[in-house]
Design a protein around this motif. Sequence first.
Motif, mmCIF file in Angstrom:
data_model
loop_
_atom_site.group_PDB
_atom_site.id
_atom_site.type_symbol
_atom_site.label_atom_id
_atom_site.label_comp_id
_atom_site.label_asym_id
_atom_site.label_seq_id
_atom_site.Cartn_x
_atom_site.Cartn_y
_atom_site.Cartn_z
ATOM 1 N N LEU A 113 0.815 -1.211 0.000
ATOM 2 C CA LEU A 113 0.000 0.000 0.000
ATOM 3 C C LEU A 113 0.851 1.264 0.000
ATOM 4 C CD1 LEU A 113 -2.931 -0.801 2.454
ATOM 5 C CD2 LEU A 113 -2.791 -1.137 -0.020
ATOM 6 N N GLY A 114 2.083 1.159 0.487
ATOM 7 C CA GLY A 114 2.953 2.325 0.474
ATOM 8 C C GLY A 114 3.276 2.801 -0.924
ATOM 9 N N LYS A 115 3.164 1.906 -1.894
ATOM 10 C CA LYS A 115 3.393 2.276 -3.286
ATOM 11 C C LYS A 115 2.143 2.871 -3.927
ATOM 12 C CE LYS A 115 6.994 -1.142 -4.155
ATOM 13 N NZ LYS A 115 7.999 -0.110 -4.502
ATOM 14 N N SER A 116 0.982 2.349 -3.551
ATOM 15 C CA SER A 116 -0.294 2.879 -4.048
ATOM 16 C C SER A 116 -1.415 2.294 -3.205
ATOM 17 C CB SER A 116 -0.513 2.505 -5.515
ATOM 18 O OG SER A 116 -1.831 2.857 -5.928
ATOM 19 N N PRO A 117 -2.200 3.132 -2.519
ATOM 20 C CA PRO A 117 -3.293 2.596 -1.696
ATOM 21 C C PRO A 117 -4.340 1.855 -2.515
ATOM 22 C CG PRO A 117 -3.451 4.989 -1.887
ATOM 23 C CD PRO A 117 -2.120 4.602 -2.446
ATOM 24 N N ALA A 118 -4.416 2.127 -3.827
ATOM 25 C CA ALA A 118 -5.395 1.443 -4.677
ATOM 26 C C ALA A 118 -5.110 -0.041 -4.788
ATOM 27 C CB ALA A 118 -5.411 2.077 -6.069
ATOM 28 N N LEU A 119 -3.880 -0.468 -4.475
ATOM 29 C CA LEU A 119 -3.545 -1.887 -4.537
ATOM 30 C C LEU A 119 -4.364 -2.712 -3.556
ATOM 31 C CD1 LEU A 119 0.355 -1.843 -4.911
ATOM 32 C CD2 LEU A 119 -1.364 -2.270 -6.678
ATOM 33 N N LEU A 144 -10.437 -6.572 -12.737
ATOM 34 C CA LEU A 144 -9.116 -7.058 -13.125
ATOM 35 C C LEU A 144 -8.493 -6.153 -14.179
ATOM 36 C CD1 LEU A 144 -6.872 -9.107 -12.917
ATOM 37 C CD2 LEU A 144 -8.115 -10.578 -14.524
ATOM 38 N N GLN A 145 -9.276 -5.742 -15.156
ATOM 39 C CA GLN A 145 -8.754 -4.846 -16.185
ATOM 40 C C GLN A 145 -8.275 -3.533 -15.561
ATOM 41 O OE1 GLN A 145 -11.492 -3.958 -19.361
ATOM 42 N NE2 GLN A 145 -10.212 -2.332 -20.185
ATOM 43 N N LYS A 146 -9.044 -3.012 -14.611
ATOM 44 C CA LYS A 146 -8.676 -1.758 -13.960
ATOM 45 C C LYS A 146 -7.361 -1.910 -13.199
ATOM 46 C CE LYS A 146 -10.333 2.443 -13.009
ATOM 47 N NZ LYS A 146 -10.788 3.394 -14.045
ATOM 48 N N LEU A 147 -7.218 -3.008 -12.480
ATOM 49 C CA LEU A 147 -6.005 -3.230 -11.709
ATOM 50 C C LEU A 147 -4.802 -3.499 -12.611
ATOM 51 C CD1 LEU A 147 -7.470 -5.408 -8.820
ATOM 52 C CD2 LEU A 147 -6.654 -3.053 -8.649
ATOM 53 N N GLN A 148 -5.032 -4.226 -13.707
ATOM 54 C CA GLN A 148 -3.915 -4.499 -14.613
ATOM 55 C C GLN A 148 -3.389 -3.217 -15.257
ATOM 56 O OE1 GLN A 148 -5.412 -7.589 -17.222
ATOM 57 N NE2 GLN A 148 -4.579 -9.212 -15.917
ATOM 58 N N GLU A 149 -4.264 -2.285 -15.533
ATOM 59 C CA GLU A 149 -3.819 -0.990 -16.052
ATOM 60 C C GLU A 149 -2.952 -0.275 -15.023
ATOM 61 O OE1 GLU A 149 -7.494 0.918 -16.956
ATOM 62 O OE2 GLU A 149 -7.838 -0.225 -18.808
ATOM 63 N N LEU A 150 -3.346 -0.356 -13.749
ATOM 64 C CA LEU A 150 -2.585 0.280 -12.680
ATOM 65 C C LEU A 150 -1.213 -0.375 -12.525
ATOM 66 C CD1 LEU A 150 -2.488 2.233 -10.212
ATOM 67 C CD2 LEU A 150 -3.504 0.385 -8.870
ATOM 68 N N LEU A 193 -5.420 -2.158 4.518
ATOM 69 C CA LEU A 193 -6.261 -1.086 5.034
ATOM 70 C C LEU A 193 -6.874 -1.455 6.379
ATOM 71 C CD1 LEU A 193 -8.097 0.289 1.858
ATOM 72 C CD2 LEU A 193 -6.024 1.106 2.971
ATOM 73 N N GLY A 194 -7.007 -2.765 6.647
ATOM 74 C CA GLY A 194 -7.480 -3.179 7.961
ATOM 75 C C GLY A 194 -6.578 -2.649 9.052
ATOM 76 N N GLY A 195 -5.275 -2.675 8.792
ATOM 77 C CA GLY A 195 -4.334 -2.125 9.753
ATOM 78 C C GLY A 195 -4.526 -0.636 9.940
ATOM 79 N N GLN A 196 -4.827 0.065 8.852
ATOM 80 C CA GLN A 196 -5.015 1.508 8.959
ATOM 81 C C GLN A 196 -6.318 1.852 9.697
ATOM 82 O OE1 GLN A 196 -3.897 3.933 5.626
ATOM 83 N NE2 GLN A 196 -2.735 2.272 4.680
ATOM 84 N N VAL A 197 -7.326 0.993 9.524
ATOM 85 C CA VAL A 197 -8.559 1.185 10.295
ATOM 86 C C VAL A 197 -8.279 0.962 11.774
ATOM 87 C CG1 VAL A 197 -10.868 0.283 10.746
ATOM 88 C CG2 VAL A 197 -10.104 0.613 8.394
ATOM 89 N N MET A 198 -7.560 -0.107 12.088
ATOM 90 C CA MET A 198 -7.220 -0.378 13.483
ATOM 91 C C MET A 198 -6.417 0.776 14.075
ATOM 92 S SD MET A 198 -8.360 -2.997 15.101
ATOM 93 C CE MET A 198 -8.769 -4.741 15.147
ATOM 94 N N ALA A 337 -5.572 9.908 -7.010
ATOM 95 C CA ALA A 337 -6.427 9.751 -8.188
ATOM 96 C C ALA A 337 -6.619 8.292 -8.555
ATOM 97 C CB ALA A 337 -5.822 10.517 -9.365
ATOM 98 N N ASP A 338 -5.590 7.460 -8.379
ATOM 99 C CA ASP A 338 -5.718 6.040 -8.697
ATOM 100 C C ASP A 338 -6.723 5.369 -7.775
ATOM 101 O OD1 ASP A 338 -3.847 6.019 -10.800
ATOM 102 O OD2 ASP A 338 -2.182 5.832 -9.389
ATOM 103 N N PHE A 339 -6.645 5.700 -6.494
ATOM 104 C CA PHE A 339 -7.602 5.132 -5.537
ATOM 105 C C PHE A 339 -9.019 5.552 -5.892
ATOM 106 C CE2 PHE A 339 -10.057 4.698 -1.709
ATOM 107 C CZ PHE A 339 -9.545 3.574 -1.080
ATOM 108 N N GLN A 340 -9.197 6.814 -6.183
ATOM 109 C CA GLN A 340 -10.515 7.315 -6.533
ATOM 110 C C GLN A 340 -11.067 6.618 -7.776
ATOM 111 O OE1 GLN A 340 -12.875 9.121 -5.343
ATOM 112 N NE2 GLN A 340 -14.116 9.226 -7.191
#
Length: 374
Positions: A113-119, A144-150, A193-198, A337-340
């Motif tokens: 996630l440090g590289k991109s929270p969208a991961l 899958l297509q969206k993630l592969q583009e990222l 993100l579970g860790g970030q919620v905690m 923007a990637d996360f959004q």
Amino acid sequence: MKRRTLNQIALGTISAAGLAACQQSNSATGTSNASSTTDLPTIEWEMATSWPVALDTIFGGAQVFSDRLASLTGDRFKITPRAAGELAPPLEVLNVVSQGAVPCGHSASYYYLGKSPALAFGTTVPFGLTAQQQNAWLYEGGGLQKLQELYASKFNVIQFPAGNTGTQMGGWFRKEIKSVNDLRGLKMRIPGLGGQVMAKLGVTVQNLPGGEIFQALQTGAIDAAEWVGPYDDEKLGLNEVAQYYYHPGWWEPSATLEVQINLNEWNNLPPQYQSAVQTAAYEANVTMLSRYETRNNEALQRLVDKGVQLRSYSDEIMEAAQQAALELYDEFAAQDADFQSVYSEWREFRDRVYAWDNLNESSFTRFTYSKLNG
């Protein structure tokens, strides 16, 4: 199987039924899964993974993938999975694949996630999708297509789902947790993100690989930890160093694991091998989920027989965690923007699939379970 047939499997709509039919046909005729590959190159890769070999189901995702790939290509394309730490540290798999130091890996996207929270969406997000819903989003909902583009644009990597743990448990604690106040100050191993919620709820979060969790709990370096579920947690011996086992794993309603391949290496593969990779990854995805669904309940009973205390998270904790998760998503969407881009499409899909499942499958399950256990 002729090359034309191999192409049809992976370039068309891949299904578990199609794979099973292919296997039955081969068994009946005594032929190889890829009998016309002699004109294709012989390739041997090593695969970095994030998993200890002893965790046979999660490491098994990499092994199932590799075995099926070899079978589909007549043993001309072989990938050897290596345990965490052999080729790369367990939380560095994506990095070494991206750099080209290792051609491929098997890991969980939310370790990075440090590289991109969208991961996070490639694995799971708190209060997100079940395994069935996640597969629907990836394979048919555009995920899958969206993630592969990222992955291609940011890491020079292409990835395919190659395993899913199903809904996970809510972690091991050395003391009872009844309220949000009880969480404050705890040191807990929990990634993504579970860790970030905690963290929002006052927990001091650590992201440790699976092989280090037992010792950290045993020595008191951490007070709590989550890994996967009963089958794997029992293998790690977590019940020996923590007594209270919580549910549900709201931060991981499912968890997709993936094959990650350096894009330069991928582009150099013959189309037949690319198709075989996709088919093998699909089979690994289905197989891992089926194994966990089969093995977890039996393992849970063994743990309870050994004295483990099952506990459910209180409504207070669940509601606070959900609210913190939704706030976190809004924060990331405003900053990244990637996360959004991923989140907006994922959220629309989530709302639709939740409504459908609540109407149909969930109502059926609630009724049937209540009558069988009434």
